[in-house]
Design a protein around this motif. Structure first.
Motif, PDB file in Angstrom:
ATOM      1  N   PHE A   1      42.158  46.583  38.957  1.00 24.96           N
ATOM      2  CA  PHE A   1      42.945  44.898  38.737  1.00 24.96           C
ATOM      3  C   PHE A   1      43.293  44.329  39.864  1.00 24.96           C
ATOM      4  O   PHE A   1      43.040  43.402  40.346  1.00 24.96           O
ATOM      5  CB  PHE A   1      43.583  44.868  37.721  1.00 24.96           C
ATOM      6  CG  PHE A   1      44.033  43.648  37.276  1.00 24.96           C
ATOM      7  CD1 PHE A   1      43.058  42.676  36.732  1.00 24.96           C
ATOM      8  CD2 PHE A   1      45.374  43.014  37.783  1.00 24.96           C
ATOM      9  CE1 PHE A   1      43.571  41.412  36.549  1.00 24.96           C
ATOM     10  CE2 PHE A   1      45.780  41.862  37.160  1.00 24.96           C
ATOM     11  CZ  PHE A   1      45.204  40.910  36.793  1.00 24.96           C
ATOM     12  N   TYR A   2      44.382  45.098  40.582  1.00 24.49           N
ATOM     13  CA  TYR A   2      44.990  44.336  41.740  1.00 24.49           C
ATOM     14  C   TYR A   2      44.174  44.082  43.034  1.00 24.49           C
ATOM     15  O   TYR A   2      44.122  42.975  43.698  1.00 24.49           O
ATOM     16  CB  TYR A   2      46.167  45.285  42.242  1.00 24.49           C
ATOM     17  CG  TYR A   2      47.193  45.608  41.187  1.00 24.49           C
ATOM     18  CD1 TYR A   2      48.126  44.602  40.447  1.00 24.49           C
ATOM     19  CD2 TYR A   2      48.102  46.667  41.090  1.00 24.49           C
ATOM     20  CE1 TYR A   2      48.898  44.711  39.637  1.00 24.49           C
ATOM     21  CE2 TYR A   2      48.898  47.010  40.226  1.00 24.49           C
ATOM     22  CZ  TYR A   2      49.540  45.852  39.439  1.00 24.49           C
ATOM     23  OH  TYR A   2      50.449  45.832  38.457  1.00 24.49           O
TER      24      TYR A   2
ATOM     25  N   LYS B   1      40.890  43.749  42.627  1.00 25.52           N
ATOM     26  CA  LYS B   1      40.209  42.448  42.424  1.00 25.52           C
ATOM     27  C   LYS B   1      40.618  41.392  42.828  1.00 25.52           C
ATOM     28  O   LYS B   1      39.955  40.481  43.164  1.00 25.52           O
ATOM     29  CB  LYS B   1      39.399  42.709  41.114  1.00 25.52           C
ATOM     30  CG  LYS B   1      38.421  41.691  40.530  1.00 25.52           C
ATOM     31  CD  LYS B   1      37.972  41.810  39.286  1.00 25.52           C
ATOM     32  CE  LYS B   1      37.009  40.698  38.938  1.00 25.52           C
ATOM     33  NZ  LYS B   1      36.625  40.981  37.368  1.00 25.52           N
ATOM     34  N   GLU B   2      41.906  41.442  42.080  1.00 25.48           N
ATOM     35  CA  GLU B   2      42.887  40.026  42.418  1.00 25.48           C
ATOM     36  C   GLU B   2      42.817  39.762  43.902  1.00 25.48           C
ATOM     37  O   GLU B   2      42.696  38.446  44.495  1.00 25.48           O
ATOM     38  CB  GLU B   2      44.119  40.045  41.925  1.00 25.48           C
ATOM     39  CG  GLU B   2      44.017  39.998  40.193  1.00 25.48           C
ATOM     40  CD  GLU B   2      43.724  38.806  39.793  1.00 25.48           C
ATOM     41  OE1 GLU B   2      44.628  37.574  39.924  1.00 25.48           O
ATOM     42  OE2 GLU B   2      42.843  38.466  39.214  1.00 25.48           O
TER      43      GLU B   2
ATOM     44  N   THR C   1      39.437  38.603  45.590  1.00 29.16           N
ATOM     45  CA  THR C   1      39.017  36.944  45.088  1.00 29.16           C
ATOM     46  C   THR C   1      40.187  36.220  45.946  1.00 29.16           C
ATOM     47  O   THR C   1      39.360  35.059  46.351  1.00 29.16           O
ATOM     48  CB  THR C   1      39.396  37.063  43.490  1.00 29.16           C
ATOM     49  OG1 THR C   1      38.466  37.977  43.059  1.00 29.16           O
ATOM     50  CG2 THR C   1      38.942  36.012  43.076  1.00 29.16           C
ATOM     51  N   PHE C   2      41.207  36.505  45.908  1.00 32.04           N
ATOM     52  CA  PHE C   2      42.066  35.512  46.702  1.00 32.04           C
ATOM     53  C   PHE C   2      41.531  35.460  48.288  1.00 32.04           C
ATOM     54  O   PHE C   2      41.729  34.400  48.988  1.00 32.04           O
ATOM     55  CB  PHE C   2      43.622  36.054  46.692  1.00 32.04           C
ATOM     56  CG  PHE C   2      44.481  35.108  47.198  1.00 32.04           C
ATOM     57  CD1 PHE C   2      44.997  33.983  46.651  1.00 32.04           C
ATOM     58  CD2 PHE C   2      44.898  35.504  48.623  1.00 32.04           C
ATOM     59  CE1 PHE C   2      45.749  33.161  47.064  1.00 32.04           C
ATOM     60  CE2 PHE C   2      45.937  34.428  49.239  1.00 32.04           C
ATOM     61  CZ  PHE C   2      46.328  33.340  48.475  1.00 32.04           C
TER      62      PHE C   2
ATOM     63  N   CYS D   1      49.060  39.343  43.894  1.00 25.91           N
ATOM     64  CA  CYS D   1      49.068  40.421  42.821  1.00 25.91           C
ATOM     65  C   CYS D   1      50.481  40.848  42.150  1.00 25.91           C
ATOM     66  O   CYS D   1      50.212  41.717  41.446  1.00 25.91           O
ATOM     67  CB  CYS D   1      48.568  41.507  43.723  1.00 25.91           C
ATOM     68  SG  CYS D   1      46.827  41.276  44.483  1.00 25.91           S
TER      69      CYS D   1
END
Length: 291
Positions: free
Chosen positions: A179-180, A182-183, A186-187, A205
Protein backbone atom coordinates in the motif's frame (compact mmCIF):
# COMPACT_ATOMS: atom_id res chain seq x y z
CA UNK A 1 -7.64 -23.11 -24.71
CA UNK A 2 -4.25 -24.74 -25.25
CA UNK A 3 -1.78 -23.09 -27.60
CA UNK A 4 0.34 -25.72 -29.34
CA UNK A 5 3.66 -25.24 -31.10
CA UNK A 6 3.60 -26.65 -34.67
CA UNK A 7 5.26 -30.06 -34.90
CA UNK A 8 6.79 -29.27 -38.30
CA UNK A 9 8.69 -26.22 -37.02
CA UNK A 10 11.66 -25.97 -34.66
CA UNK A 11 11.42 -22.29 -33.72
CA UNK A 12 9.49 -19.08 -34.12
CA UNK A 13 10.45 -15.67 -32.75
CA UNK A 14 9.50 -12.04 -33.25
CA UNK A 15 11.02 -8.65 -32.46
CA UNK A 16 8.81 -5.96 -30.96
CA UNK A 17 9.93 -2.63 -32.42
CA UNK A 18 7.75 -0.03 -30.70
CA UNK A 19 9.65 1.82 -27.95
CA UNK A 20 6.89 4.18 -26.81
CA UNK A 21 5.90 2.21 -23.72
CA UNK A 22 7.36 2.99 -20.29
CA UNK A 23 5.73 0.83 -17.60
CA UNK A 24 6.30 -2.33 -19.66
CA UNK A 25 7.98 -2.88 -22.99
CA UNK A 26 8.55 -6.05 -24.99
CA UNK A 27 11.67 -6.66 -27.03
CA UNK A 28 11.52 -10.22 -28.36
CA UNK A 29 9.40 -13.31 -27.82
CA UNK A 30 9.29 -16.76 -29.35
CA UNK A 31 9.59 -20.49 -28.82
CA UNK A 32 12.24 -23.01 -29.81
CA UNK A 33 12.84 -26.73 -29.94
CA UNK A 34 16.56 -26.70 -29.18
CA UNK A 35 18.94 -29.27 -30.68
CA UNK A 36 20.74 -31.67 -28.32
CA UNK A 37 23.38 -29.96 -26.12
CA UNK A 38 22.39 -26.56 -27.49
CA UNK A 39 24.18 -23.86 -25.48
CA UNK A 40 23.92 -20.09 -25.20
CA UNK A 41 26.43 -17.94 -23.33
CA UNK A 42 28.23 -16.87 -21.33
CA UNK A 43 26.34 -13.68 -22.14
CA UNK A 44 24.77 -10.67 -20.39
CA UNK A 45 21.38 -9.31 -21.44
CA UNK A 46 20.24 -5.69 -21.55
CA UNK A 47 16.70 -6.60 -20.45
CA UNK A 48 14.85 -9.25 -18.47
CA UNK A 49 14.58 -12.61 -20.23
CA UNK A 50 12.21 -15.33 -19.02
CA UNK A 51 12.06 -18.89 -20.39
CA UNK A 52 9.26 -21.35 -19.60
CA UNK A 53 10.11 -25.00 -20.25
CA UNK A 54 7.47 -26.83 -22.31
CA UNK A 55 9.39 -30.11 -22.51
CA UNK A 56 12.88 -31.49 -22.09
CA UNK A 57 15.68 -30.90 -19.63
CA UNK A 58 18.61 -28.52 -19.36
CA UNK A 59 20.85 -26.50 -17.07
CA UNK A 60 21.14 -22.83 -16.22
CA UNK A 61 24.56 -21.66 -15.03
CA UNK A 62 24.28 -18.49 -12.94
CA UNK A 63 25.51 -17.17 -9.60
CA UNK A 64 28.29 -19.80 -9.71
CA UNK A 65 25.62 -22.48 -9.47
CA UNK A 66 24.06 -25.01 -11.85
CA UNK A 67 20.25 -25.18 -11.83
CA UNK A 68 18.62 -28.25 -13.39
CA UNK A 69 15.39 -27.13 -15.05
CA UNK A 70 12.67 -29.22 -16.69
CA UNK A 71 8.97 -29.08 -17.70
CA UNK A 72 6.73 -26.92 -15.53
CA UNK A 73 9.65 -24.76 -14.52
CA UNK A 74 11.29 -21.68 -15.97
CA UNK A 75 14.23 -19.39 -15.43
CA UNK A 76 14.89 -15.67 -15.35
CA UNK A 77 17.94 -13.76 -16.60
CA UNK A 78 18.21 -10.19 -15.28
CA UNK A 79 19.89 -7.24 -17.03
CA UNK A 80 23.67 -7.34 -16.73
CA UNK A 81 23.78 -10.88 -15.30
CA UNK A 82 26.23 -13.21 -17.05
CA UNK A 83 24.63 -16.61 -17.61
CA UNK A 84 24.98 -19.72 -19.72
CA UNK A 85 22.18 -22.19 -20.39
CA UNK A 86 22.45 -25.57 -22.08
CA UNK A 87 19.97 -28.20 -23.22
CA UNK A 88 20.33 -31.85 -22.38
CA UNK A 89 22.15 -34.06 -24.88
CA UNK A 90 19.44 -36.73 -24.70
CA UNK A 91 16.27 -34.75 -23.92
CA UNK A 92 16.77 -31.16 -25.12
CA UNK A 93 14.56 -28.27 -24.09
CA UNK A 94 11.53 -26.99 -25.90
CA UNK A 95 10.78 -23.58 -24.40
CA UNK A 96 8.88 -20.34 -24.92
CA UNK A 97 10.52 -17.07 -23.95
CA UNK A 98 9.85 -13.35 -23.56
CA UNK A 99 12.38 -10.52 -23.32
CA UNK A 100 10.96 -7.45 -21.57
CA UNK A 101 11.68 -4.46 -19.36
CA UNK A 102 9.96 -1.40 -17.93
CA UNK A 103 9.26 0.45 -14.72
CA UNK A 104 6.77 -2.20 -13.55
CA UNK A 105 8.87 -5.24 -14.45
CA UNK A 106 10.90 -5.43 -11.22
CA UNK A 107 7.77 -5.12 -9.08
CA UNK A 108 6.03 -8.03 -10.84
CA UNK A 109 9.10 -10.26 -10.69
CA UNK A 110 9.46 -9.55 -6.97
CA UNK A 111 5.83 -10.56 -6.43
CA UNK A 112 6.48 -13.77 -8.38
CA UNK A 113 9.42 -14.51 -6.08
CA UNK A 114 12.05 -14.74 -8.80
CA UNK A 115 15.16 -12.62 -9.26
CA UNK A 116 18.76 -12.73 -10.39
CA UNK A 117 19.74 -14.47 -7.16
CA UNK A 118 16.68 -16.77 -7.23
CA UNK A 119 16.25 -17.36 -10.97
CA UNK A 120 14.16 -20.55 -11.04
CA UNK A 121 10.38 -20.36 -11.49
CA UNK A 122 8.22 -23.25 -10.33
CA UNK A 123 4.53 -23.47 -11.22
CA UNK A 124 2.01 -23.93 -8.40
CA UNK A 125 0.57 -26.88 -10.30
CA UNK A 126 0.38 -28.21 -13.85
CA UNK A 127 -2.66 -26.11 -14.84
CA UNK A 128 -1.00 -22.91 -13.59
CA UNK A 129 2.12 -23.60 -15.63
CA UNK A 130 0.05 -24.41 -18.70
CA UNK A 131 -1.83 -21.12 -18.36
CA UNK A 132 1.49 -19.24 -18.27
CA UNK A 133 2.75 -21.19 -21.29
CA UNK A 134 -0.41 -20.34 -23.22
CA UNK A 135 -0.16 -16.65 -22.35
CA UNK A 136 3.40 -16.54 -23.65
CA UNK A 137 2.55 -18.48 -26.81
CA UNK A 138 -0.32 -16.07 -27.44
CA UNK A 139 2.24 -13.31 -27.97
CA UNK A 140 4.06 -15.40 -30.56
CA UNK A 141 0.88 -16.41 -32.38
CA UNK A 142 -0.44 -12.82 -32.50
CA UNK A 143 2.81 -11.01 -33.28
CA UNK A 144 1.05 -9.02 -36.03
CA UNK A 145 -1.45 -7.50 -33.58
CA UNK A 146 -1.26 -3.82 -32.67
CA UNK A 147 1.46 -2.63 -30.31
CA UNK A 148 -1.10 -1.67 -27.68
CA UNK A 149 -2.71 -5.12 -27.84
CA UNK A 150 0.65 -6.86 -27.41
CA UNK A 151 1.63 -4.65 -24.48
CA UNK A 152 -1.72 -5.47 -22.87
CA UNK A 153 -0.96 -9.15 -23.33
CA UNK A 154 2.47 -8.48 -21.85
CA UNK A 155 0.81 -7.24 -18.66
CA UNK A 156 -1.35 -10.37 -18.63
CA UNK A 157 1.85 -12.44 -18.95
CA UNK A 158 3.31 -10.69 -15.90
CA UNK A 159 0.09 -11.19 -13.96
CA UNK A 160 0.00 -14.89 -14.83
CA UNK A 161 3.67 -15.20 -13.90
CA UNK A 162 2.85 -13.86 -10.43
CA UNK A 163 -0.39 -15.81 -9.97
CA UNK A 164 1.08 -19.13 -11.12
CA UNK A 165 4.36 -19.00 -9.19
CA UNK A 166 4.88 -21.39 -6.29
CA UNK A 167 7.15 -18.73 -4.77
CA UNK A 168 4.52 -15.98 -5.00
CA UNK A 169 4.62 -13.50 -2.14
CA UNK A 170 1.54 -13.75 0.02
CA UNK A 171 -0.46 -10.55 -0.27
CA UNK A 172 -1.54 -10.68 3.37
CA UNK A 173 2.08 -10.64 4.52
CA UNK A 174 2.95 -7.56 2.50
CA UNK A 175 -0.35 -5.72 2.13
CA UNK A 176 0.63 -2.67 4.19
CA UNK A 177 4.06 -2.39 2.59
CA UNK A 178 2.56 -2.68 -0.90
CA UNK A 179 0.00 0.00 0.00
CA UNK A 180 2.81 2.41 0.90
CA UNK A 181 4.65 1.69 -2.34
CA UNK A 182 1.51 2.11 -4.42
CA UNK A 183 0.95 5.48 -2.79
CA UNK A 184 4.55 6.46 -3.51
CA UNK A 185 4.46 5.38 -7.16
CA UNK A 186 1.16 7.16 -7.76
CA UNK A 187 2.56 10.34 -6.21
CA UNK A 188 5.71 10.16 -8.36
CA UNK A 189 3.71 9.61 -11.55
CA UNK A 190 1.51 12.62 -10.75
CA UNK A 191 4.26 14.97 -9.56
CA UNK A 192 7.49 14.05 -11.38
CA UNK A 193 7.32 17.38 -13.21
CA UNK A 194 7.82 19.20 -9.87
CA UNK A 195 10.98 19.40 -7.79
CA UNK A 196 9.80 16.76 -5.33
CA UNK A 197 12.09 15.17 -2.76
CA UNK A 198 12.27 11.75 -1.13
CA UNK A 199 11.22 13.43 2.13
CA UNK A 200 8.05 14.73 0.47
CA UNK A 201 7.20 11.31 -0.96
CA UNK A 202 7.78 9.70 2.45
CA UNK A 203 5.49 12.28 4.09
CA UNK A 204 2.72 11.45 1.62
CA UNK A 205 3.03 7.82 2.75
CA UNK A 206 3.10 8.82 6.41
CA UNK A 207 6.58 7.35 6.97
CA UNK A 208 9.93 8.75 8.01
CA UNK A 209 12.46 9.03 5.21
CA UNK A 210 14.83 6.30 6.45
CA UNK A 211 12.15 3.63 6.86
CA UNK A 212 10.41 4.64 3.63
CA UNK A 213 13.68 4.33 1.67
CA UNK A 214 14.29 0.82 3.06
CA UNK A 215 10.75 -0.32 2.26
CA UNK A 216 10.88 1.18 -1.23
CA UNK A 217 14.19 -0.44 -2.12
CA UNK A 218 13.16 -3.83 -0.73
CA UNK A 219 9.92 -3.77 -2.77
CA UNK A 220 10.88 -2.02 -6.02
CA UNK A 221 14.53 -3.03 -6.20
CA UNK A 222 15.81 0.56 -6.49
CA UNK A 223 16.21 3.51 -4.17
CA UNK A 224 13.52 6.20 -4.43
CA UNK A 225 16.11 8.61 -5.86
CA UNK A 226 17.09 6.23 -8.66
CA UNK A 227 13.48 5.33 -9.47
CA UNK A 228 12.46 9.00 -9.60
CA UNK A 229 15.41 9.84 -11.86
CA UNK A 230 14.71 6.95 -14.21
CA UNK A 231 11.01 7.77 -14.34
CA UNK A 232 11.76 11.38 -15.26
CA UNK A 233 14.25 10.32 -17.92
CA UNK A 234 11.78 7.78 -19.33
CA UNK A 235 9.19 10.56 -19.64
CA UNK A 236 11.80 12.80 -21.23
CA UNK A 237 12.69 10.08 -23.74
CA UNK A 238 9.00 9.76 -24.60
CA UNK A 239 8.75 13.50 -25.28
CA UNK A 240 11.92 13.44 -27.38
CA UNK A 241 10.47 10.66 -29.52
CA UNK A 242 6.93 11.94 -29.92
CA UNK A 243 7.05 15.75 -29.81
CA UNK A 244 8.95 18.67 -31.33
CA UNK A 245 9.51 20.39 -27.99
CA UNK A 246 12.97 21.84 -27.48
CA UNK A 247 15.39 20.19 -25.07
CA UNK A 248 14.95 23.15 -22.68
CA UNK A 249 11.16 22.75 -22.78
CA UNK A 250 11.41 19.02 -22.11
CA UNK A 251 13.87 19.67 -19.26
CA UNK A 252 11.32 21.99 -17.66
CA UNK A 253 8.55 19.37 -18.00
CA UNK A 254 10.59 16.85 -15.97
CA UNK A 255 11.52 19.37 -13.22
CA UNK A 256 14.91 20.60 -14.51
CA UNK A 257 15.33 24.38 -14.61
CA UNK A 258 18.84 24.02 -16.06
CA UNK A 259 18.92 22.28 -19.49
CA UNK A 260 22.60 21.46 -19.01
CA UNK A 261 21.89 19.58 -15.78
CA UNK A 262 19.04 17.78 -17.54
CA UNK A 263 21.28 16.76 -20.45
CA UNK A 264 23.87 15.34 -18.07
CA UNK A 265 21.23 13.36 -16.17
CA UNK A 266 19.70 12.09 -19.42
CA UNK A 267 23.08 10.93 -20.72
CA UNK A 268 23.84 9.15 -17.44
CA UNK A 269 20.62 7.13 -17.80
CA UNK A 270 20.38 6.60 -21.58
CA UNK A 271 24.05 6.75 -22.54
CA UNK A 272 23.58 9.52 -25.09
CA UNK A 273 22.61 13.20 -25.17
CA UNK A 274 18.96 14.26 -25.61
CA UNK A 275 19.68 15.61 -29.10
CA UNK A 276 21.44 12.43 -30.22
CA UNK A 277 18.63 10.33 -28.74
CA UNK A 278 16.03 12.33 -30.66
CA UNK A 279 18.02 12.06 -33.89
CA UNK A 280 17.85 8.26 -33.78
CA UNK A 281 14.41 7.76 -32.15
CA UNK A 282 12.09 10.54 -33.36
CA UNK A 283 8.87 9.01 -34.66
CA UNK A 284 7.18 10.28 -37.85
CA UNK A 285 4.18 12.57 -37.18
CA UNK A 286 1.63 9.91 -38.13
CA UNK A 287 3.07 7.53 -35.49
CA UNK A 288 3.60 10.04 -32.72
CA UNK A 289 0.03 11.33 -32.94
CA UNK A 290 -1.75 8.03 -32.23
CA UNK A 291 -0.33 7.24 -28.82
Amino acid sequence: MNHLVPAEKTSDFHVFQDERFIDLNLYQFGWEQTPPAHSYGPHARNHYLFHYIIAGEGTLYANKEAYQIGPGHGFLVVPGQITTYRSSETDPWKYVWVEFDGLRAQESLALAGISGSQPVYTALHKAAGLALQNQMLYLVEHSDASATHLIGQGFLFLDQLVQSSANQRRASEHRLRDFYIKEALTFIESNFHRDISVEEIAQVCGLNRSYFSRVFRATVGQTPQVYLLQYRMAQAAQLLKTTRLTVAEIASQVSYDNPLHFSRAFKNVHGTSPRSYRASHLLPPQQSGDF
